[in-house]
Design a protein around this motif. Sequence first.
Motif, PDB file in Angstrom:
ATOM      1  N   GLU A  24      71.646  49.192   5.023  1.00 40.32           N
ATOM      2  CA  GLU A  24      71.195  50.349   5.786  1.00 40.32           C
ATOM      3  C   GLU A  24      72.119  51.563   5.630  1.00 40.32           C
ATOM      4  O   GLU A  24      71.786  52.664   6.049  1.00 40.32           O
ATOM      5  CB  GLU A  24      71.112  49.959   7.268  1.00 40.32           C
ATOM      6  CG  GLU A  24      70.142  50.733   8.064  1.00 40.32           C
ATOM      7  CD  GLU A  24      69.985  50.173   9.469  1.00 40.32           C
ATOM      8  OE1 GLU A  24      68.976  50.506  10.079  1.00 40.32           O
ATOM      9  OE2 GLU A  24      70.843  49.417   9.949  1.00 40.32           O
ATOM     10  N   ASP A  25      73.268  51.372   5.009  1.00 37.49           N
ATOM     11  CA  ASP A  25      74.262  52.427   4.840  1.00 37.49           C
ATOM     12  C   ASP A  25      73.672  53.611   4.083  1.00 37.49           C
ATOM     13  O   ASP A  25      73.010  53.457   3.064  1.00 37.49           O
ATOM     14  CB  ASP A  25      75.469  51.874   4.076  1.00 37.49           C
ATOM     15  CG  ASP A  25      76.642  52.827   4.037  1.00 37.49           C
ATOM     16  OD1 ASP A  25      76.495  53.984   4.471  1.00 37.49           O
ATOM     17  OD2 ASP A  25      77.717  52.412   3.569  1.00 37.49           O
ATOM     18  N   VAL A  26      73.943  54.803   4.588  1.00 37.92           N
ATOM     19  CA  VAL A  26      73.418  56.015   3.966  1.00 37.92           C
ATOM     20  C   VAL A  26      73.961  56.187   2.543  1.00 37.92           C
ATOM     21  O   VAL A  26      73.332  56.818   1.700  1.00 37.92           O
ATOM     22  CB  VAL A  26      73.703  57.255   4.849  1.00 37.92           C
ATOM     23  CG1 VAL A  26      75.176  57.619   4.824  1.00 37.92           C
ATOM     24  CG2 VAL A  26      72.854  58.425   4.430  1.00 37.92           C
TER      25      VAL A  26
ATOM     26  N   CYS B 234      73.082  54.426  -2.163  1.00 35.43           N
ATOM     27  CA  CYS B 234      72.750  54.917  -3.509  1.00 35.43           C
ATOM     28  C   CYS B 234      73.789  55.902  -4.029  1.00 35.43           C
ATOM     29  O   CYS B 234      73.482  56.757  -4.869  1.00 35.43           O
ATOM     30  CB  CYS B 234      71.366  55.545  -3.505  1.00 35.43           C
ATOM     31  SG  CYS B 234      70.072  54.378  -3.083  1.00 35.43           S
ATOM     32  N   GLY B 235      74.997  55.800  -3.531  1.00 34.51           N
ATOM     33  CA  GLY B 235      76.039  56.706  -3.981  1.00 34.51           C
ATOM     34  C   GLY B 235      75.762  58.120  -3.506  1.00 34.51           C
ATOM     35  O   GLY B 235      75.452  58.347  -2.342  1.00 34.51           O
TER      36      GLY B 235
ATOM     37  N   PRO C 189      68.856  58.442   0.039  1.00 30.09           N
ATOM     38  CA  PRO C 189      67.522  57.825   0.002  1.00 30.09           C
ATOM     39  C   PRO C 189      66.478  58.766   0.602  1.00 30.09           C
ATOM     40  O   PRO C 189      66.772  59.549   1.500  1.00 30.09           O
ATOM     41  CB  PRO C 189      67.682  56.562   0.863  1.00 30.09           C
ATOM     42  CG  PRO C 189      69.143  56.320   0.940  1.00 30.09           C
ATOM     43  CD  PRO C 189      69.804  57.659   0.811  1.00 30.09           C
ATOM     44  N   HIS C 190      65.257  58.668   0.101  1.00 32.41           N
ATOM     45  CA  HIS C 190      64.143  59.458   0.609  1.00 32.41           C
ATOM     46  C   HIS C 190      63.998  59.207   2.112  1.00 32.41           C
ATOM     47  O   HIS C 190      64.192  58.088   2.588  1.00 32.41           O
ATOM     48  CB  HIS C 190      62.857  59.073  -0.134  1.00 32.41           C
ATOM     49  CG  HIS C 190      61.728  60.002   0.086  1.00 32.41           C
ATOM     50  ND1 HIS C 190      60.922  59.921   1.200  1.00 32.41           N
ATOM     51  CD2 HIS C 190      61.264  61.043  -0.646  1.00 32.41           C
ATOM     52  CE1 HIS C 190      60.002  60.867   1.148  1.00 32.41           C
ATOM     53  NE2 HIS C 190      60.192  61.560   0.027  1.00 32.41           N
TER      54      HIS C 190
ATOM     55  N   GLU D  52      66.321  54.407 -10.528  1.00 28.75           N
ATOM     56  CA  GLU D  52      66.328  52.986 -10.891  1.00 28.75           C
ATOM     57  C   GLU D  52      67.621  52.320 -10.420  1.00 28.75           C
ATOM     58  O   GLU D  52      67.624  51.179  -9.957  1.00 28.75           O
ATOM     59  CB  GLU D  52      66.170  52.849 -12.417  1.00 28.75           C
ATOM     60  CG  GLU D  52      66.067  51.430 -12.903  1.00 28.75           C
ATOM     61  CD  GLU D  52      64.849  50.682 -12.377  1.00 28.75           C
ATOM     62  OE1 GLU D  52      64.968  49.454 -12.146  1.00 28.75           O
ATOM     63  OE2 GLU D  52      63.790  51.304 -12.187  1.00 28.75           O
ATOM     64  N   ALA D  53      68.732  53.043 -10.516  1.00 29.84           N
ATOM     65  CA  ALA D  53      70.023  52.492 -10.085  1.00 29.84           C
ATOM     66  C   ALA D  53      70.019  52.197  -8.582  1.00 29.84           C
ATOM     67  O   ALA D  53      70.521  51.157  -8.137  1.00 29.84           O
ATOM     68  CB  ALA D  53      71.149  53.454 -10.435  1.00 29.84           C
ATOM     69  N   CYS D  54      69.441  53.091  -7.803  1.00 29.31           N
ATOM     70  CA  CYS D  54      69.359  52.884  -6.356  1.00 29.31           C
ATOM     71  C   CYS D  54      68.465  51.688  -6.046  1.00 29.31           C
ATOM     72  O   CYS D  54      68.803  50.852  -5.216  1.00 29.31           O
ATOM     73  CB  CYS D  54      68.849  54.143  -5.665  1.00 29.31           C
ATOM     74  SG  CYS D  54      68.823  54.012  -3.864  1.00 29.31           S
TER      75      CYS D  54
END
Length: 173
Positions: free
Chosen positions: A81-83, A86-87, A91-92, A151-153
């Motif tokens: 759940e961490d914001v 995705c580095g 996230p959308h 894709e990485a996320c």
Amino acid sequence: MRIGRSGVRHRLVLQVAALCLAGSMPLPLMADIDASGAACTSVVDCEDMNPCTLDTCLEGYCVNTRNAGLTGIECELDRLEDVDICGAELPHEKFSRALAKKVSKARSLGQKATEATKEKRVAKLIVKANKKLQSIAKKAAKFTRRNKMTEACRATVEQRVVTIQQLFEDLAP
């Protein structure tokens, strides 16, 4: 488990098991040991930057032991759940909302599964939790197909989902 020298793996697992049985290491921490094979002289050398593992230096080799049980599930759900999952990519917004709902439900199911006394009930709760988690991976794939997530996320989300599913499976009697 990955380890640098051949033949060390079995001895290491037996030593960790012996530590657990002797009371030096709590049993719930015995699950999913990752021995990176990195040489170490102290625990500081073994820090893997994962808050969900116990990092130790055992006989000159790093051992990162994943927390098990509800503690491990809750920690991994927090990481999912961490914001910053995705580095630098955020996230959308729609994905974040859906993720929060599904993580909350999985957390609740984990709590119920650890409190349940009947094996059949535990098994049903684990199945439900795994379905919720699988829906997170599907949602990430959908957002990737629509170019709303890299894709990485998506791969990071899926990897964390698999880790949590394994922790849920370990709850089974």
